[in-house]
Design a protein around this motif. Structure first.
Motif, mmCIF file in Angstrom:
data_model
loop_
_atom_site.group_PDB
_atom_site.id
_atom_site.type_symbol
_atom_site.label_atom_id
_atom_site.label_comp_id
_atom_site.label_asym_id
_atom_site.label_seq_id
_atom_site.Cartn_x
_atom_site.Cartn_y
_atom_site.Cartn_z
ATOM 1 N N PRO A 25 0.817 -1.224 0.000
ATOM 2 C CA PRO A 25 0.000 0.000 0.000
ATOM 3 C C PRO A 25 0.850 1.274 0.000
ATOM 4 N N ALA A 26 1.943 1.282 0.761
ATOM 5 C CA ALA A 26 2.807 2.464 0.806
ATOM 6 C C ALA A 26 3.510 2.680 -0.532
ATOM 7 N N LEU A 27 3.954 1.598 -1.168
ATOM 8 C CA LEU A 27 4.611 1.717 -2.474
ATOM 9 C C LEU A 27 3.629 2.227 -3.526
ATOM 10 N N SER A 28 2.404 1.719 -3.469
ATOM 11 C CA SER A 28 1.382 2.174 -4.403
ATOM 12 C C SER A 28 1.072 3.650 -4.187
ATOM 13 N N GLU A 29 0.985 4.065 -2.934
ATOM 14 C CA GLU A 29 0.717 5.467 -2.617
ATOM 15 C C GLU A 29 1.848 6.363 -3.108
ATOM 16 N N ALA A 30 3.096 5.898 -2.950
ATOM 17 C CA ALA A 30 4.241 6.677 -3.420
ATOM 18 C C ALA A 30 4.214 6.819 -4.939
ATOM 19 N N HIS A 31 3.786 5.759 -5.615
ATOM 20 C CA HIS A 31 3.679 5.810 -7.074
ATOM 21 C C HIS A 31 2.636 6.841 -7.498
ATOM 22 N N HIS A 32 1.481 6.822 -6.840
ATOM 23 C CA HIS A 32 0.428 7.794 -7.167
ATOM 24 C C HIS A 32 0.891 9.221 -6.859
ATOM 25 N N ALA A 33 1.647 9.384 -5.785
ATOM 26 C CA ALA A 33 2.162 10.709 -5.447
ATOM 27 C C ALA A 33 3.132 11.209 -6.512
ATOM 28 N N ALA A 34 3.955 10.309 -7.037
ATOM 29 C CA ALA A 34 4.894 10.686 -8.108
ATOM 30 C C ALA A 34 4.140 11.097 -9.364
ATOM 31 N N GLU A 35 3.060 10.385 -9.662
ATOM 32 C CA GLU A 35 2.226 10.756 -10.807
ATOM 33 C C GLU A 35 1.633 12.146 -10.609
ATOM 34 N N ALA A 36 1.060 12.376 -9.435
ATOM 35 C CA ALA A 36 0.390 13.650 -9.152
ATOM 36 C C ALA A 36 1.352 14.831 -9.164
ATOM 37 N N ASP A 65 -0.090 -4.364 -27.196
ATOM 38 C CA ASP A 65 -1.104 -4.695 -26.197
ATOM 39 C C ASP A 65 -0.503 -4.641 -24.794
ATOM 40 N N PRO A 66 -0.622 -3.498 -24.130
ATOM 41 C CA PRO A 66 -0.013 -3.346 -22.793
ATOM 42 C C PRO A 66 -0.743 -4.109 -21.694
ATOM 43 N N THR A 67 -1.883 -4.719 -22.010
ATOM 44 C CA THR A 67 -2.543 -5.566 -21.015
ATOM 45 C C THR A 67 -1.973 -6.979 -21.009
ATOM 46 N N PHE A 96 0.464 -2.962 -18.090
ATOM 47 C CA PHE A 96 1.908 -3.014 -17.893
ATOM 48 C C PHE A 96 2.605 -1.679 -18.135
ATOM 49 N N ARG A 97 1.903 -0.704 -18.707
ATOM 50 C CA ARG A 97 2.497 0.635 -18.792
ATOM 51 C C ARG A 97 2.658 1.218 -17.391
ATOM 52 N N CYS A 98 1.652 1.030 -16.566
ATOM 53 C CA CYS A 98 1.733 1.509 -15.178
ATOM 54 C C CYS A 98 2.829 0.776 -14.414
ATOM 55 N N VAL A 99 2.952 -0.526 -14.659
ATOM 56 C CA VAL A 99 4.001 -1.314 -14.008
ATOM 57 C C VAL A 99 5.370 -0.811 -14.452
ATOM 58 N N LEU A 145 3.091 -8.310 -9.816
ATOM 59 C CA LEU A 145 3.323 -6.952 -9.325
ATOM 60 C C LEU A 145 2.130 -6.049 -9.650
ATOM 61 N N ALA A 146 1.578 -6.183 -10.861
ATOM 62 C CA ALA A 146 0.423 -5.371 -11.247
ATOM 63 C C ALA A 146 -0.769 -5.629 -10.332
ATOM 64 N N ARG A 147 -0.976 -6.884 -9.983
ATOM 65 C CA ARG A 147 -2.092 -7.215 -9.085
ATOM 66 C C ARG A 147 -1.873 -6.631 -7.690
ATOM 67 N N ARG A 148 -0.638 -6.681 -7.213
ATOM 68 C CA ARG A 148 -0.349 -6.132 -5.887
ATOM 69 C C ARG A 148 -0.528 -4.616 -5.857
ATOM 70 N N LEU A 149 -0.170 -3.971 -6.951
ATOM 71 C CA LEU A 149 -0.298 -2.515 -7.024
ATOM 72 C C LEU A 149 -1.692 -2.072 -7.460
ATOM 73 N N GLN A 150 -2.469 -3.023 -7.976
ATOM 74 C CA GLN A 150 -3.827 -2.752 -8.461
ATOM 75 C C GLN A 150 -3.812 -1.710 -9.574
ATOM 76 N N VAL A 151 -2.966 -1.975 -10.582
ATOM 77 C CA VAL A 151 -2.890 -1.086 -11.749
ATOM 78 C C VAL A 151 -3.446 -1.814 -12.969
#
Length: 201
Positions: free
Chosen positions: A14-25, A129-131, A182-185, A173-179
């Motif tokens: 959860p913290a890694l995912s939050e940090a990723h979203h913060a970097a995006e923002a 196909d990034p999915t 694979f572009r997000c990954v 990793l994508a499932r853990r981050l809920q993205v």
């Protein structure tokens, strides 16, 4: 004397995912995203089977730069006909993905291109196909090692089978981050692969 066991802690997802979203923002990923994915729809059009025979040298170099390629002069030495044939084989041939990937990712392979390595074929697959497909870059491996998700000696085997394994690992990793894809990954791996270690903010 019994050696003390070293506890392997699970990453704080959860913290890694939050940090990723913060970097995006904050715009921290904007430059990388612009170079890598901002024209993905246009570039995907260049890779369609009916338009592929019209792929130009400049377009091929643009794709190469998008993939993170750094040996521009070496890559430019490939005849455009060879580049087109390689892309057609990689994306549209009926043989198994691992075999297509190996033939394209190894310079001595039947469809290997100078300066391409594994970065270009994996990036072209991800553009299509990034999915389903993910880029394979140095920052991908660094991030996964720091997260203890990459087996020892991972990249020393058959390149095609390693790519299949990598897709499984990155899918986890994508499932853990809920993205969603694979572009997000890839952006997550870039963010954490360039730092000393994955950090929550």
């Amino acid at each position: 004397m019994v050696a003390a066991r070293i506890a392997v802690t699970e990453p704080d997802w959860p913290a890694l995912s939050e940090a990723h979203h913060a970097a995006e923002a904050s715009g921290e990923l904007d430059t990388y995203r612009r170079r890598r994915w901002s024209r993905a729809g246009e570039w995907r059009g260049w890779l369609e089977q009916d338009t592929l025979p019209e792929l130009t040298e400049d377009q091929a170099v643009t794709l190469y730069r998008g993939a993170g390629g750094r040996q521009i002069s070496n890559f430019r030495a490939n005849p455009i006909e060879d580049v087109r044939e390689t892309v057609d084989f990689l994306l549209y041939d009926a043989i198994k993905l691992e075999n297509r990937f190996e033939e394209c990712a190894v310079e001595t392979g039947g469809f290997g291109l100078r300066g391409a390595g594994k970065e270009l074929p994996s990036y072209l697959l991800a553009l299509r196909d990034p999915t389903l497909f993910a880029p394979w870059s140095p920052h991908t491996e660094r991030a996964l090692r720091r997260l203890r998700m990459l087996p020892a000696g991972f990249s020393k085997g058959h390149p095609g089978l390693c790519y299949i394994d990598l897709l499984d690992i990155l899918g986890n990793l994508a499932r853990r981050l809920q993205v969603p894809d694979f572009r997000c990954v890839d952006e997550f791996c870039y963010l954490n692969g360039r730092n000393r270690k994955p950090q929550a903010r």
